[in-house]
Design a protein around this motif. Sequence first.
Motif, PDB file in Angstrom:
ATOM      1  N   GLN A  19      34.054  69.003  20.544  1.00  0.00           N
ATOM      2  CA  GLN A  19      35.180  69.465  19.736  1.00  0.00           C
ATOM      3  C   GLN A  19      36.416  69.860  20.550  1.00  0.00           C
ATOM      4  OE1 GLN A  19      34.114  72.232  16.538  1.00  0.00           O
ATOM      5  NE2 GLN A  19      31.954  71.774  16.899  1.00  0.00           N
ATOM      6  N   ILE A  20      36.231  70.160  21.828  1.00  0.00           N
ATOM      7  CA  ILE A  20      37.350  70.627  22.638  1.00  0.00           C
ATOM      8  C   ILE A  20      37.712  69.634  23.735  1.00  0.00           C
ATOM      9  CG2 ILE A  20      38.251  72.481  24.093  1.00  0.00           C
ATOM     10  CD1 ILE A  20      37.774  73.342  21.193  1.00  0.00           C
ATOM     11  N   SER A  21      36.817  69.409  24.685  1.00  0.00           N
ATOM     12  CA  SER A  21      37.204  68.627  25.867  1.00  0.00           C
ATOM     13  C   SER A  21      37.380  67.147  25.557  1.00  0.00           C
ATOM     14  CB  SER A  21      36.182  68.823  26.989  1.00  0.00           C
ATOM     15  OG  SER A  21      34.895  68.399  26.614  1.00  0.00           O
ATOM     16  N   PHE A  29      42.825  67.879  29.056  1.00  0.00           N
ATOM     17  CA  PHE A  29      41.833  68.939  29.219  1.00  0.00           C
ATOM     18  C   PHE A  29      41.828  69.457  30.650  1.00  0.00           C
ATOM     19  CE2 PHE A  29      37.470  70.451  30.084  1.00  0.00           C
ATOM     20  CZ  PHE A  29      37.447  71.503  29.183  1.00  0.00           C
ATOM     21  N   ARG A  30      42.009  68.554  31.602  1.00  0.00           N
ATOM     22  CA  ARG A  30      42.054  68.964  33.000  1.00  0.00           C
ATOM     23  C   ARG A  30      43.217  69.910  33.260  1.00  0.00           C
ATOM     24  NH1 ARG A  30      40.989  65.804  37.514  1.00  0.00           N
ATOM     25  NH2 ARG A  30      41.560  66.841  39.462  1.00  0.00           N
ATOM     26  N   THR A  31      44.373  69.593  32.712  1.00  0.00           N
ATOM     27  CA  THR A  31      45.551  70.451  32.873  1.00  0.00           C
ATOM     28  C   THR A  31      45.307  71.812  32.231  1.00  0.00           C
ATOM     29  OG1 THR A  31      47.063  68.576  32.937  1.00  0.00           O
ATOM     30  CG2 THR A  31      47.997  70.708  32.315  1.00  0.00           C
ATOM     31  N   TYR A  32      44.783  71.803  31.021  1.00  0.00           N
ATOM     32  CA  TYR A  32      44.469  73.050  30.310  1.00  0.00           C
ATOM     33  C   TYR A  32      43.516  73.911  31.141  1.00  0.00           C
ATOM     34  CZ  TYR A  32      41.694  75.907  27.052  1.00  0.00           C
ATOM     35  OH  TYR A  32      40.998  76.933  26.441  1.00  0.00           O
ATOM     36  N   SER A  33      42.458  73.304  31.660  1.00  0.00           N
ATOM     37  CA  SER A  33      41.453  74.040  32.426  1.00  0.00           C
ATOM     38  C   SER A  33      42.027  74.583  33.730  1.00  0.00           C
ATOM     39  CB  SER A  33      40.244  73.143  32.715  1.00  0.00           C
ATOM     40  OG  SER A  33      39.614  72.736  31.527  1.00  0.00           O
ATOM     41  N   GLU A  34      42.830  73.765  34.404  1.00  0.00           N
ATOM     42  CA  GLU A  34      43.403  74.191  35.686  1.00  0.00           C
ATOM     43  C   GLU A  34      44.314  75.401  35.498  1.00  0.00           C
ATOM     44  OE1 GLU A  34      45.982  72.429  39.481  1.00  0.00           O
ATOM     45  OE2 GLU A  34      45.178  71.066  37.957  1.00  0.00           O
ATOM     46  N   ALA A  82      46.209  73.669  44.412  1.00  0.00           N
ATOM     47  CA  ALA A  82      45.844  72.661  45.414  1.00  0.00           C
ATOM     48  C   ALA A  82      44.345  72.644  45.665  1.00  0.00           C
ATOM     49  CB  ALA A  82      46.600  72.934  46.723  1.00  0.00           C
ATOM     50  N   ALA A  83      43.738  73.823  45.751  1.00  0.00           N
ATOM     51  CA  ALA A  83      42.295  73.898  45.982  1.00  0.00           C
ATOM     52  C   ALA A  83      41.524  73.356  44.785  1.00  0.00           C
ATOM     53  CB  ALA A  83      41.889  75.348  46.261  1.00  0.00           C
ATOM     54  N   TYR A  84      41.976  73.707  43.591  1.00  0.00           N
ATOM     55  CA  TYR A  84      41.337  73.228  42.354  1.00  0.00           C
ATOM     56  C   TYR A  84      41.375  71.702  42.291  1.00  0.00           C
ATOM     57  CZ  TYR A  84      40.548  72.742  37.291  1.00  0.00           C
ATOM     58  OH  TYR A  84      40.054  72.377  36.057  1.00  0.00           O
ATOM     59  N   GLU A  85      42.541  71.137  42.567  1.00  0.00           N
ATOM     60  CA  GLU A  85      42.691  69.684  42.463  1.00  0.00           C
ATOM     61  C   GLU A  85      41.893  68.965  43.549  1.00  0.00           C
ATOM     62  OE1 GLU A  85      46.937  69.246  42.409  1.00  0.00           O
ATOM     63  OE2 GLU A  85      47.094  70.364  40.515  1.00  0.00           O
ATOM     64  N   GLY A 201      27.879  68.201  34.782  1.00  0.00           N
ATOM     65  CA  GLY A 201      28.584  67.788  33.574  1.00  0.00           C
ATOM     66  C   GLY A 201      28.834  68.904  32.592  1.00  0.00           C
ATOM     67  N   LEU A 202      28.872  70.158  33.080  1.00  0.00           N
ATOM     68  CA  LEU A 202      29.053  71.320  32.217  1.00  0.00           C
ATOM     69  C   LEU A 202      30.477  71.851  32.316  1.00  0.00           C
ATOM     70  CD1 LEU A 202      25.668  73.107  32.969  1.00  0.00           C
ATOM     71  CD2 LEU A 202      26.295  71.876  30.873  1.00  0.00           C
ATOM     72  N   PRO A 203      30.919  72.597  31.289  1.00  0.00           N
ATOM     73  CA  PRO A 203      32.278  73.155  31.331  1.00  0.00           C
ATOM     74  C   PRO A 203      32.441  74.138  32.483  1.00  0.00           C
ATOM     75  CG  PRO A 203      31.346  73.283  29.106  1.00  0.00           C
ATOM     76  CD  PRO A 203      30.225  72.903  30.016  1.00  0.00           C
ATOM     77  N   GLU A 204      33.642  74.167  33.028  1.00  0.00           N
ATOM     78  CA  GLU A 204      33.944  75.179  34.029  1.00  0.00           C
ATOM     79  C   GLU A 204      33.874  76.570  33.402  1.00  0.00           C
ATOM     80  OE1 GLU A 204      37.348  74.019  36.799  1.00  0.00           O
ATOM     81  OE2 GLU A 204      37.584  72.634  35.124  1.00  0.00           O
ATOM     82  N   LEU A 205      33.491  77.530  34.208  1.00  0.00           N
ATOM     83  CA  LEU A 205      33.433  78.913  33.746  1.00  0.00           C
ATOM     84  C   LEU A 205      34.741  79.606  34.090  1.00  0.00           C
ATOM     85  CD1 LEU A 205      31.869  81.351  32.598  1.00  0.00           C
ATOM     86  CD2 LEU A 205      31.079  81.803  34.937  1.00  0.00           C
ATOM     87  N   ILE A 206      35.404  80.162  33.090  1.00  0.00           N
ATOM     88  CA  ILE A 206      36.623  80.923  33.293  1.00  0.00           C
ATOM     89  C   ILE A 206      36.313  82.389  33.027  1.00  0.00           C
ATOM     90  CG2 ILE A 206      39.004  81.297  32.533  1.00  0.00           C
ATOM     91  CD1 ILE A 206      39.048  78.317  31.704  1.00  0.00           C
ATOM     92  N   ILE A 207      36.277  83.186  34.080  1.00  0.00           N
ATOM     93  CA  ILE A 207      36.049  84.625  33.944  1.00  0.00           C
ATOM     94  C   ILE A 207      37.399  85.275  33.695  1.00  0.00           C
ATOM     95  CG2 ILE A 207      35.257  86.722  35.091  1.00  0.00           C
ATOM     96  CD1 ILE A 207      33.362  84.932  36.746  1.00  0.00           C
TER      97      ILE A 207
END
Length: 260
Positions: A19-21, A29-34, A82-85, A201-207
Amino acid sequence: MFANAIKKYDQLAVDYREQISRPMGEQEFRTYSEIMFSCHSCGIEGSSFSVDDTRALFEEGLGYHPVGKSLLECQEMAEHFAAYEWLHANLSHPFDVELLKTVNRLVTLHTLPYKVPGAVPGAFTTVDMAAGDTVFGEHKTLIAQVPRLMESTSRAMQAKEIHPMIIAARFHGFYEYLHPFRDGNGRTGRLLSNYILLNFGLPELIICKEDRGEYIDALRAKRTEGTDEYLINFFFKAAFKQMEDALEQKRKGSRTFLFF
């Protein structure tokens, strides 16, 4: 012990993907997550950037200087991008000390030499460390354990006998306990925990930075009580919040309006 949490997480991850990614498409989605991950991960370390500030810097680069923000904050956020990418472009890289050092180097590339003249980004600390009210152990003893942590985590990932969220949380707790770099340990640790999740293949965790207190308490329990149960529970709780909030926003934003 975590069977119910695993069951809930796995179902939410499916719903989140469907429903989201996936409907966003890979790039959006990559931009949103970053942006979200960078804003909150840097926020945990004291950055005052809002999500809107983070998005503006992401889109405009260092040509954007938010009112009331320091150049150091802008540079730290740019280095996190830069590190994320780099991490996303190198998910096939072995989970090893080289990976760890590369991510830390990118996270602290220009800001560490400014904060600590003579310190080398991506190099292990040459002095004992403290953070807040926590005094870490003798740095040489702790650093000597880093290769074993990377190797044992890599074996756990390959064996696939432990749920990835538990691997990510346990790695994070041990890594922050070792605290091997002069700066950027938190940001590096959270990026590497997401490397683990992404490889499954799991969503990144955003704390969320708003949950910093609970997060620090869970990390502290690793030191004071010798258990990672609190941190694992926190990781699951944070993931539930992240995915449920996004799914609820999607549901509310998809309703049919009566315009007149």
